[in-house]
Design a protein around this motif. Structure first.
Motif, PDB file in Angstrom:
ATOM      1  N   GLU A  25       6.800 -17.052  -2.814  1.00 20.93           N
ATOM      2  CA  GLU A  25       6.829 -15.853  -3.647  1.00 20.93           C
ATOM      3  C   GLU A  25       5.768 -14.869  -3.161  1.00 20.93           C
ATOM      4  O   GLU A  25       4.638 -15.264  -2.845  1.00 20.93           O
ATOM      5  CB  GLU A  25       6.573 -16.210  -5.113  1.00 20.93           C
ATOM      6  N   PRO A  26       6.103 -13.573  -3.117  1.00 18.02           N
ATOM      7  CA  PRO A  26       5.165 -12.587  -2.575  1.00 18.02           C
ATOM      8  C   PRO A  26       4.058 -12.193  -3.548  1.00 18.02           C
ATOM      9  O   PRO A  26       4.300 -11.952  -4.733  1.00 18.02           O
ATOM     10  CB  PRO A  26       6.061 -11.383  -2.262  1.00 18.02           C
ATOM     11  N   ARG A  53       3.392 -16.233  -0.317  1.00 17.45           N
ATOM     12  CA  ARG A  53       3.309 -15.331   0.837  1.00 17.45           C
ATOM     13  C   ARG A  53       2.408 -14.167   0.429  1.00 17.45           C
ATOM     14  O   ARG A  53       2.727 -13.415  -0.505  1.00 17.45           O
ATOM     15  CB  ARG A  53       4.697 -14.822   1.248  1.00 17.45           C
ATOM     16  N   VAL A  54       1.297 -14.027   1.106  1.00 16.82           N
ATOM     17  CA  VAL A  54       0.266 -13.085   0.695  1.00 16.82           C
ATOM     18  C   VAL A  54       0.261 -11.855   1.603  1.00 16.82           C
ATOM     19  O   VAL A  54       0.180 -11.970   2.830  1.00 16.82           O
ATOM     20  CB  VAL A  54      -1.121 -13.749   0.716  1.00 16.82           C
ATOM     21  N   HIS A  55       0.337 -10.691   0.986  1.00 17.35           N
ATOM     22  CA  HIS A  55       0.344  -9.412   1.695  1.00 17.35           C
ATOM     23  C   HIS A  55      -0.967  -8.685   1.398  1.00 17.35           C
ATOM     24  O   HIS A  55      -1.319  -8.506   0.229  1.00 17.35           O
ATOM     25  CB  HIS A  55       1.519  -8.550   1.229  1.00 17.35           C
ATOM     26  N   VAL A  56      -1.664  -8.276   2.434  1.00 21.92           N
ATOM     27  CA  VAL A  56      -2.931  -7.570   2.278  1.00 21.92           C
ATOM     28  C   VAL A  56      -2.934  -6.319   3.145  1.00 21.92           C
ATOM     29  O   VAL A  56      -2.189  -6.232   4.130  1.00 21.92           O
ATOM     30  CB  VAL A  56      -4.136  -8.466   2.658  1.00 21.92           C
ATOM     31  N   ARG A 282       5.748 -18.427 -12.594  1.00 25.05           N
ATOM     32  CA  ARG A 282       6.494 -18.525 -11.333  1.00 25.05           C
ATOM     33  C   ARG A 282       8.002 -18.419 -11.602  1.00 25.05           C
ATOM     34  O   ARG A 282       8.503 -18.972 -12.591  1.00 25.05           O
ATOM     35  CB  ARG A 282       6.173 -19.843 -10.654  1.00 25.05           C
ATOM     36  N   SER A 283       8.696 -17.768 -10.685  1.00 26.52           N
ATOM     37  CA  SER A 283      10.150 -17.579 -10.837  1.00 26.52           C
ATOM     38  C   SER A 283      10.881 -18.909 -10.659  1.00 26.52           C
ATOM     39  O   SER A 283      10.459 -19.742  -9.866  1.00 26.52           O
ATOM     40  CB  SER A 283      10.646 -16.570  -9.809  1.00 26.52           C
TER      41      SER A 283
END
Length: 283
Positions: A25-26, A53-56, A282-283
């Motif tokens: 999950e993002p 999944r980590v976006h920075v 969480r989904s």
């Protein structure tokens, strides 16, 4: 330097440093001032290990992103919302968990009230809100003109902001010396020093959060938690309570013996609080 950004993209004509780590999950992390995505370096691995999944990214005008010379380029809280929106398209994210710190929390609030349907959850860590910033001292400096500060001798500038950064910790002696050096380096030198005032300090204007203050109840349509350092002297705990009252159903997690830079001073506790909240939703 342990950086979590290892890619670059042209966003609205300007180069923005970003990175994507893990799978699942993002989660999008948004830093504040006077820092960069570097502040998440000890949080990202824990989220990745937990299956996210980590976006920075580095805000435009900060960290390893471009420092535009043109003063007309909008690097305010409002301007950064547009940068975030373009990055979401690049990352192909329709919905995601959003985690934000400090000024990044202003970005998150503005994005959230306009696009609440895209948020799965929202975590706000020692964030600005309403008119909680800037400090009276900074307000006076802005009124007097920042040009003088932008031209201070390098050693004087570095010493001043080294002390300023130390105040982000409940125990300044616990601030990792290497990390402190990196934070100071990023806002010093022939590019970093003037950029600090042009792209960060000049935009410490509460208009960006006051403008949406009567819409914060919109954020209550998704799960919201606040994480706050009990000893935060930049955004004192009373601001957390005011923000919590404005967002229906929001929770508040207070970290003892922790100042304003919670992801830097207490990364293990911050990551644990974020993960517990994400797992609950969480989904």
């Amino acid at each position: 330097m342990e950086q979590v950004v290892d890619q670059h993209a042209i966003i609205n004509g300007h180069r923005v440093a970003h990175g994507v780590h893990g799978a699942g999950e993002p989660v999008v992390l948004v830093h504040g001032t006077p820092s960069s995505s570097y502040i998440w370096r000890n949080v990202v691995p824990r989220l990745v290990d937990a299956g996210y999944r980590v976006h920075v990214f580095d805000l435009l005008g900060y960290g390893l992103s471009e420092r535009p010379r043109d003063p007309a380029v909008d690097t305010s809280i409002t301007g950064q919302v547009a940068v975030l929106a373009e990055l979401l398209d690049l990352w192909r994210l329709d919905t995601f968990h959003l985690v934000a710190h400090d000024i990044g929390g202003g970005v998150a609030q503005r994005f959230g009230v306009r696009s609440i349907e895209r948020l799965r959850t929202l975590t706000l860590i020692d964030v600005v809100s309403f008119d909680s910033y800037p400090s009276e001292r900074t307000r006076q400096q802005m009124a007097d003109g920042l040009e003088v500060l932008a031209k201070k001798p390098d050693d004087e500038h570095r010493e001043h902001f080294r002390k300023w950064l130390l105040s982000t910790h409940s125990d300044p002696s616990g601030f990792d010396p290497e990390a402190l050096r990196i934070y100071v380096d990023l806002i010093s030198g022939p590019i970093g020093q003037p950029s600090l005032f042009q792209h960060q300090v000049a935009h410490y204007e509460p208009v960006h959060t006051m403008e949406i203050s009567d819409q914060l109840d919109t954020l209550g349509r998704v799960p919201v938690q606040m994480i706050w350092g009990a000893d935060d002297t930049w955004q004192v705990i009373e601001h957390a309570h005011r923000l919590q009252r404005a967002i229906p159903g929001s929770g508040l997690h207070v970290i003892e013996r922790c100042g304003h830079f919670a992801p830097e001073e207490r990364p293990t506790e911050v990551a644990a609080a974020v993960l517990e909240f994400l797992e609950q939703n969480r989904s």
